[in-house]
Design an enzyme around this catalytic site. Sequence first.
Site, PDB file in Angstrom:
ATOM      1  N   LYS A   1       0.839  -1.200   0.000  1.00 13.03           N
ATOM      2  CA  LYS A   1       0.000   0.000   0.000  1.00 13.03           C
ATOM      3  C   LYS A   1       0.872   1.247   0.000  1.00 13.03           C
ATOM      4  O   LYS A   1       1.776   1.394   0.818  1.00 13.03           O
ATOM      5  CB  LYS A   1      -0.910   0.037   1.226  1.00 13.03           C
ATOM      6  CG  LYS A   1      -1.796   1.302   1.288  1.00 13.03           C
ATOM      7  CD  LYS A   1      -2.748   1.260   2.462  1.00 13.03           C
ATOM      8  CE  LYS A   1      -2.108   1.721   3.747  1.00 13.03           C
ATOM      9  NZ  LYS A   1      -1.934   3.204   3.803  1.00 13.03           N
TER      10      LYS A   1
ATOM     11  N   ASP B   1      -3.615   4.243  -1.923  1.00 13.32           N
ATOM     12  CA  ASP B   1      -4.604   4.675  -0.932  1.00 13.32           C
ATOM     13  C   ASP B   1      -4.640   6.201  -0.868  1.00 13.32           C
ATOM     14  O   ASP B   1      -4.113   6.818   0.045  1.00 13.32           O
ATOM     15  CB  ASP B   1      -4.234   4.077   0.431  1.00 13.32           C
ATOM     16  CG  ASP B   1      -5.305   4.313   1.480  1.00 13.32           C
ATOM     17  OD1 ASP B   1      -6.457   4.579   1.102  1.00 13.32           O
ATOM     18  OD2 ASP B   1      -4.976   4.221   2.684  1.00 13.32           O
ATOM     19  N   LEU B   2      -5.319   6.807  -1.842  1.00 14.21           N
ATOM     20  CA  LEU B   2      -5.390   8.275  -1.917  1.00 14.21           C
ATOM     21  C   LEU B   2      -6.695   8.834  -1.380  1.00 14.21           C
ATOM     22  O   LEU B   2      -6.811  10.038  -1.183  1.00 14.21           O
ATOM     23  CB  LEU B   2      -5.200   8.734  -3.366  1.00 14.21           C
ATOM     24  CG  LEU B   2      -3.847   8.409  -3.999  1.00 14.21           C
ATOM     25  CD1 LEU B   2      -3.779   8.984  -5.414  1.00 14.21           C
ATOM     26  CD2 LEU B   2      -2.700   8.946  -3.154  1.00 14.21           C
ATOM     27  N   LYS B   3      -7.681   7.972  -1.173  1.00 13.45           N
ATOM     28  CA  LYS B   3      -8.971   8.406  -0.620  1.00 13.45           C
ATOM     29  C   LYS B   3      -9.515   9.634  -1.355  1.00 13.45           C
ATOM     30  O   LYS B   3      -9.832  10.663  -0.758  1.00 13.45           O
ATOM     31  CB  LYS B   3      -8.853   8.688   0.885  1.00 13.45           C
ATOM     32  CG  LYS B   3      -8.410   7.475   1.697  1.00 13.45           C
ATOM     33  CD  LYS B   3      -8.345   7.814   3.179  1.00 13.45           C
ATOM     34  CE  LYS B   3      -7.888   6.615   3.989  1.00 13.45           C
ATOM     35  NZ  LYS B   3      -6.450   6.290   3.771  1.00 13.45           N
ATOM     36  N   LEU B   4      -9.678   9.509  -2.655  1.00 14.73           N
ATOM     37  CA  LEU B   4     -10.149  10.631  -3.456  1.00 14.73           C
ATOM     38  C   LEU B   4     -11.559  11.046  -3.037  1.00 14.73           C
ATOM     39  O   LEU B   4     -12.413  10.217  -2.750  1.00 14.73           O
ATOM     40  CB  LEU B   4     -10.160  10.261  -4.934  1.00 14.73           C
ATOM     41  CG  LEU B   4      -8.833   9.851  -5.574  1.00 14.73           C
ATOM     42  CD1 LEU B   4      -9.041   9.575  -7.059  1.00 14.73           C
ATOM     43  CD2 LEU B   4      -7.765  10.913  -5.370  1.00 14.73           C
ATOM     44  N   HIS B   5     -11.789  12.346  -3.029  1.00 13.45           N
ATOM     45  CA  HIS B   5     -13.135  12.873  -2.788  1.00 13.45           C
ATOM     46  C   HIS B   5     -13.155  14.310  -3.269  1.00 13.45           C
ATOM     47  O   HIS B   5     -12.498  15.189  -2.684  1.00 13.45           O
ATOM     48  CB  HIS B   5     -13.502  12.801  -1.312  1.00 13.45           C
ATOM     49  CG  HIS B   5     -14.903  13.262  -1.019  1.00 13.45           C
ATOM     50  ND1 HIS B   5     -15.995  12.832  -1.741  1.00 13.45           N
ATOM     51  CD2 HIS B   5     -15.384  14.123  -0.088  1.00 13.45           C
ATOM     52  CE1 HIS B   5     -17.094  13.400  -1.272  1.00 13.45           C
ATOM     53  NE2 HIS B   5     -16.754  14.185  -0.271  1.00 13.45           N
ATOM     54  N   ASP B   6     -13.895  14.562  -4.351  1.00 10.54           N
ATOM     55  CA  ASP B   6     -13.958  15.895  -4.950  1.00 10.54           C
ATOM     56  C   ASP B   6     -15.202  15.917  -5.826  1.00 10.54           C
ATOM     57  O   ASP B   6     -16.019  14.989  -5.774  1.00 10.54           O
ATOM     58  CB  ASP B   6     -12.676  16.153  -5.763  1.00 10.54           C
ATOM     59  CG  ASP B   6     -12.316  17.635  -5.828  1.00 10.54           C
ATOM     60  OD1 ASP B   6     -13.215  18.454  -6.157  1.00 10.54           O
ATOM     61  OD2 ASP B   6     -11.155  17.983  -5.555  1.00 10.54           O
ATOM     62  N   ILE B   7     -15.356  16.951  -6.634  1.00  9.39           N
ATOM     63  CA  ILE B   7     -16.489  16.964  -7.549  1.00  9.39           C
ATOM     64  C   ILE B   7     -16.334  15.803  -8.536  1.00  9.39           C
ATOM     65  O   ILE B   7     -15.218  15.363  -8.822  1.00  9.39           O
ATOM     66  CB  ILE B   7     -16.620  18.311  -8.269  1.00  9.39           C
ATOM     67  CG1 ILE B   7     -15.391  18.576  -9.149  1.00  9.39           C
ATOM     68  CG2 ILE B   7     -16.833  19.451  -7.279  1.00  9.39           C
ATOM     69  CD1 ILE B   7     -15.540  19.791 -10.042  1.00  9.39           C
TER      70      ILE B   7
ATOM     71  N   THR C   1     -13.683  15.828 -11.423  1.00 15.19           N
ATOM     72  CA  THR C   1     -12.292  15.743 -10.975  1.00 15.19           C
ATOM     73  C   THR C   1     -11.941  14.315 -10.566  1.00 15.19           C
ATOM     74  O   THR C   1     -10.874  13.796 -10.909  1.00 15.19           O
ATOM     75  CB  THR C   1     -12.058  16.708  -9.804  1.00 15.19           C
ATOM     76  OG1 THR C   1     -12.278  18.045 -10.247  1.00 15.19           O
ATOM     77  CG2 THR C   1     -10.643  16.588  -9.265  1.00 15.19           C
TER      78      THR C   1
ATOM     79  N   THR D   1     -10.893   3.881  10.344  1.00 14.69           N
ATOM     80  CA  THR D   1     -10.768   3.031  11.532  1.00 14.69           C
ATOM     81  C   THR D   1     -10.337   3.805  12.776  1.00 14.69           C
ATOM     82  O   THR D   1     -10.334   3.253  13.872  1.00 14.69           O
ATOM     83  CB  THR D   1      -9.784   1.878  11.286  1.00 14.69           C
ATOM     84  OG1 THR D   1      -8.538   2.409  10.821  1.00 14.69           O
ATOM     85  CG2 THR D   1     -10.350   0.913  10.261  1.00 14.69           C
TER      86      THR D   1
ATOM     87  N   ARG E   1      -4.172  -5.730  13.862  1.00 14.51           N
ATOM     88  CA  ARG E   1      -3.090  -5.809  14.829  1.00 14.51           C
ATOM     89  C   ARG E   1      -2.998  -7.231  15.385  1.00 14.51           C
ATOM     90  O   ARG E   1      -4.009  -7.761  15.863  1.00 14.51           O
ATOM     91  CB  ARG E   1      -3.320  -4.836  16.001  1.00 14.51           C
ATOM     92  CG  ARG E   1      -3.315  -3.360  15.615  1.00 14.51           C
ATOM     93  CD  ARG E   1      -1.905  -2.911  15.269  1.00 14.51           C
ATOM     94  NE  ARG E   1      -1.841  -1.477  15.034  1.00 14.51           N
ATOM     95  CZ  ARG E   1      -2.024  -0.905  13.844  1.00 14.51           C
ATOM     96  NH1 ARG E   1      -2.324  -1.650  12.796  1.00 14.51           N
ATOM     97  NH2 ARG E   1      -1.916   0.417  13.702  1.00 14.51           N
TER      98      ARG E   1
ATOM     99  N   ARG F   1       2.437  -0.918  10.792  1.00 21.49           N
ATOM    100  CA  ARG F   1       3.418  -0.880  11.869  1.00 21.49           C
ATOM    101  C   ARG F   1       3.843  -2.232  12.426  1.00 21.49           C
ATOM    102  O   ARG F   1       5.032  -2.435  12.681  1.00 21.49           O
ATOM    103  CB  ARG F   1       2.897   0.028  12.998  1.00 21.49           C
ATOM    104  CG  ARG F   1       3.126   1.501  12.719  1.00 21.49           C
ATOM    105  CD  ARG F   1       2.322   2.403  13.644  1.00 21.49           C
ATOM    106  NE  ARG F   1       0.930   2.528  13.213  1.00 21.49           N
ATOM    107  CZ  ARG F   1       0.067   3.365  13.753  1.00 21.49           C
ATOM    108  NH1 ARG F   1       0.428   4.139  14.759  1.00 21.49           N
ATOM    109  NH2 ARG F   1      -1.168   3.433  13.291  1.00 21.49           N
TER     110      ARG F   1
END
Length: 231
Positions: free
Chosen positions: A35, A62-68, A71, A117, A178, A208
């Site tokens: 990732k 894992d960029l977590k896109l959120h826009d119009i 875009t 999370t 974990r 981690r």
Amino acid sequence: MRRDAPELIVALDAATPKEALRLVEEIGDAASFYKIGMELAYGGGLPLVGELARAGKHVFLDLKLHDIPNTVEKATANVARLGATFLTVHAYPQTMAAARRGAAGSPLKVLGVTVMTSFDDADLAEAGYGLGVEALVLRRARQAREIGIDGLVLSGRELAAVREEVGDALALVTPGVRPAGAEVGDQKRVMTPGDAIRAGADHLVVGRPIIAAPSPREAARAIAAEIKAAR
């Protein structure tokens, strides 16, 4: 779309490409899915997507896109050309639909991030949501299935309910994993690798506990063995 890629995804939580490649080398053949999150991507790590893909690795961007929508659609189309296996967007209906259009015709799989999370019911209430975590995750799961994206990112706590709701229609990817006894850090909704697999996860994202271990390779092997045993 379920188990078409390795089940263990190692989070390259590194500040630079050089550090990330060192981790990949240390892990060796113990993992083949990595990732790349925002820290590394914005630290010059986007070219690593193609580099790792050409080396036979799977990449979860894992960029977590959120826009119009326009875009998000164009950004997703650009990501599809990089060679990533997975791309995350926030699981808002317009955003998921736009990403699906952007990925059309490519091998890129779009995952909707349901609820982070590090959030719990109190965090959602403070942010103005009228639903608790599980209810909101289930609502977004139904929307993702209707829109036709490939999968979801969700905590282990919601896995069983979502798997019952969507069946095999969506790949379920679980971060915040974990091993028993490990520190949870800033996570609030965590689960062990074996429990997450038994609850219905297809892929586990582990950072981690692997990359901070004295031997990242052995830590990755131990988690992969726990996954195999749980299957």
